[in-house]
Scaffold this active site. Structure first.
Site, PDB file in Angstrom:
ATOM      1  N   ASP A  63       0.872  -1.172   0.000  1.00  0.00           N
ATOM      2  CA  ASP A  63       0.000   0.000   0.000  1.00  0.00           C
ATOM      3  C   ASP A  63       0.914   1.228   0.000  1.00  0.00           C
ATOM      4  O   ASP A  63       1.530   1.553   1.011  1.00  0.00           O
ATOM      5  CB  ASP A  63      -0.876  -0.040   1.263  1.00  0.00           C
ATOM      6  N   CYS A 101      -8.908   5.913   9.862  1.00  0.00           N
ATOM      7  CA  CYS A 101      -9.139   4.597   9.239  1.00  0.00           C
ATOM      8  C   CYS A 101      -8.150   3.562   9.777  1.00  0.00           C
ATOM      9  O   CYS A 101      -7.613   2.732   9.023  1.00  0.00           O
ATOM     10  CB  CYS A 101      -9.060   4.661   7.714  1.00  0.00           C
ATOM     11  N   GLN A 151       0.646   6.525   0.974  1.00  0.00           N
ATOM     12  CA  GLN A 151       1.314   7.632   1.664  1.00  0.00           C
ATOM     13  C   GLN A 151       2.753   7.859   1.183  1.00  0.00           C
ATOM     14  O   GLN A 151       3.385   8.826   1.606  1.00  0.00           O
ATOM     15  CB  GLN A 151       1.328   7.397   3.183  1.00  0.00           C
ATOM     16  N   LYS A 206      -3.221  11.847  -3.796  1.00  0.00           N
ATOM     17  CA  LYS A 206      -2.248  12.130  -2.731  1.00  0.00           C
ATOM     18  C   LYS A 206      -0.896  12.543  -3.304  1.00  0.00           C
ATOM     19  O   LYS A 206       0.056  12.760  -2.568  1.00  0.00           O
ATOM     20  CB  LYS A 206      -2.082  10.914  -1.829  1.00  0.00           C
TER      21      LYS A 206
HETATM   22  N1  PMP Z   1      -3.915   3.358   2.540  1.00  0.00           N
HETATM   23  C1  PMP Z   1      -3.389   4.397   3.196  1.00  0.00           C
HETATM   24  C2  PMP Z   1      -2.124   4.206   3.981  1.00  0.00           C
HETATM   25  C3  PMP Z   1      -4.017   5.643   3.135  1.00  0.00           C
HETATM   26  O1  PMP Z   1      -3.498   6.673   3.804  1.00  0.00           O
HETATM   27  C4  PMP Z   1      -5.194   5.783   2.364  1.00  0.00           C
HETATM   28  C5  PMP Z   1      -5.924   7.115   2.272  1.00  0.00           C
HETATM   29  N2  PMP Z   1      -6.132   7.744   3.492  1.00  0.00           N
HETATM   30  C6  PMP Z   1      -5.685   4.664   1.675  1.00  0.00           C
HETATM   31  C7  PMP Z   1      -5.023   3.468   1.801  1.00  0.00           C
HETATM   32  C8  PMP Z   1      -6.927   4.734   0.861  1.00  0.00           C
HETATM   33  O2  PMP Z   1      -6.740   5.577  -0.262  1.00  0.00           O
HETATM   34  P1  PMP Z   1      -7.989   5.987  -1.166  1.00  0.00           P
HETATM   35  O3  PMP Z   1      -9.036   6.493  -0.223  1.00  0.00           O
HETATM   36  O4  PMP Z   1      -7.451   7.048  -2.057  1.00  0.00           O
HETATM   37  O5  PMP Z   1      -8.423   4.764  -1.890  1.00  0.00           O
END
Ligand code: PMP
Length: 423
Positions: free
Chosen positions: A214, A380, A217, A240
């Site tokens: 993932d 989250c 960030q 991002k």
């Molecule tokens: N993984 C991480 C570490 C994140 O920070 C985020 C976004 N806050 C996501 C996944 C999800 O990204 P998105 O909402 O753009 O799909």
């Protein structure tokens, strides 16, 4: 100390000198104060070059891709496929066909969890992840493991405030031949921890596990080379990294993509359709059913150009300098407990903290009165919050256009909040 990071060319130095002027949104007042935008972990702002790329596409080239033989369609197709090639270069993928356009990190991870998970996971298998994943790199694996009768296991996080990073000794014990897939974040959105991703991939490969990173960030913040990291899949979001919302990427190693069934079916991804069935095109089309998000993919290519003109090493150095200054100044404020790696350790450009006696939502609301955009909540990361004995934190996350003067504004605002709640 200058606010400009050291540059390795005159062109790059010039790009940095004008950096704030490139972002129209930064030049406004919020609640009567100049905006200080410190919520880059949630989404970054967009430079004029990206906004212009979107407008230019809709004003001159807008058409559907791949299916038309007329001029506009060919122009749109060339620009869309050009963006794919640009994204491949951005992460050093060996082949543009390894770049699948998606809606973002969440959709990219779900695609792997469903397509790869459905084909490969069976009862008794183990999916491994970590204790500090964003819900988007956690819930899809819970679902995939549940559907297959597999077990989901977590690599522990060390330290009462999560300051110790992943427990790499425990990883050695957890990485058994039963582990079929290891999914982990590159940079934690709550702790700021930078994981040793190449090392994690190397260890996973030794037991034959597929790796999913993932990179939500890390993309656009640090140099990122998928071949050097050695991962199988890597997911990120355009929004991002100075790009538009609604577009992201799943990188997949060609050898794996070629064997993977599509998650969605429909127009554009088929070779031949009869009343009885259909056959699939190879990657990337196989995974892009329907009309793709052409405009945003092209603008994401423009975001890559923008970031590379500044230099990702320089962006990382800029983030690092700001986070060190912020941690030093925040640590001096009483009642603030910073979580995640200590200053000087492997930490990215964000800092999360708990404010004694003040809820994170109040901190964010008070800071907003001072024109400062922060984020407060569980980010989250609900299981992580529970593990750390917290319900929420406040997060300041920095990017290439932030300055030390803005950190001083943050510190002054936090001192005001403290005074208000103390008295
Ligand atoms: N993984 C991480 C570490 C994140 O920070 C985020 C976004 N806050 C996501 C996944 C999800 O990204 P998105 O909402 O753009 O799909």
């Amino acid at each position: 100390m200058s606010d400009l990071p050291p540059s390795n060319s005159d062109l790059q130095a010039a790009a940095w000198r004008n950096v704030r002027a490139d972002f129209p949104v930064l030049h406004q007042q919020v609640n009567g104060k100049p905006l200080v935008y410190l919520d880059n972990g949630a989404t970054s702002q967009k430079p004029r070059a990206v906004i212009d790329a979107l407008v230019r596409y809709y004003e001159r080239d807008n058409s559907n891709v791949h299916r038309g033989l007329h001029t506009l369609s060919m122009r749109a197709t060339d620009a869309y496929e050009g963006a794919r090639t640009r994204l491949a270069r951005f992460i050093n993928a060996a082949d543009p066909a390894e770049i699948l356009f998606t809606r973002g990190t969440t959709e990219s991870i779900n695609l792997v969890a469903r397509s790869w998970g459905h084909a490969h996971l069976k009862p008794g298998d183990v999916v491994l992840t970590t204790e500090f994943e964003h819900h988007s790199n956690l819930v899809p694996w819970q679902q995939a493991a549940k559907a297959a009768g597999a077990t989901l296991k977590y690599v522990p996080l060390l330290g009462a405030d999560g300051e110790g990073g992943l427990d790499l000794a425990a990883l050695d014990t957890l990485l058994t031949p039963q582990v079929k897939l290891f999914a982990f974040t590159h940079i934690s959105n709550t702790l700021g921890t930078i994981n040793p991703v190449a090392e994690l991939c190397r260890r996973a490969r030794a037991v034959g596990a597929v790796t999913v990173i993932d990179a939500a960030q890390s993309i656009g913040h640090v140099p990122l080379d998928v071949q050097q990291i050695g991962c199988d899949f890597l997911a990120f979001s355009g929004h991002k990294m100075c790009g538009p919302t609604g577009i992201g990427v799943l990188y997949g190693r060609r050898a794996l993509l070629d064997k993977l069934a599509p998650d969605e079916t429909g127009g554009g991804m088929v070779v031949q359709v009869t009343y009885e069935g259909a056959t699939w095109k190879p990657a990337p089309e196989r995974f892009e059913a329907g009309t793709p998000n052409v405009a945003d993919a092209i603008a994401l290519g423009a975001a890559c150009d923008y970031l590379d003109a500044l230099g990702r090493e320089q962006i990382a150095a800029h983030d690092d300098r700001l986070v060190r200054v912020a941690m030093e100044k925040l640590s001096a404020l009483p009642g603030i407990r910073i979580i995640g790696p200590r200053a000087g350790a492997e930490r990215s450009g964000l800092v999360s903290f708990a404010f004694e006696g003040v809820h994170a939502h109040d901190v964010v609301t008070f800071a907003d009165e001072d024109g400062i955009a922060l984020r407060g909540g569980h980010h989250c990361n609900q299981p992580l919050m529970r593990k750390l004995g917290l319900t929420s934190t406040t997060r300041a996350s920095f990017y290439l256009y932030n300055t030390e003067a803005e950190i001083d504004r943050l510190v002054a605002s936090l001192a005001r909040i403290q005074k208000f709640f103390a008295g």
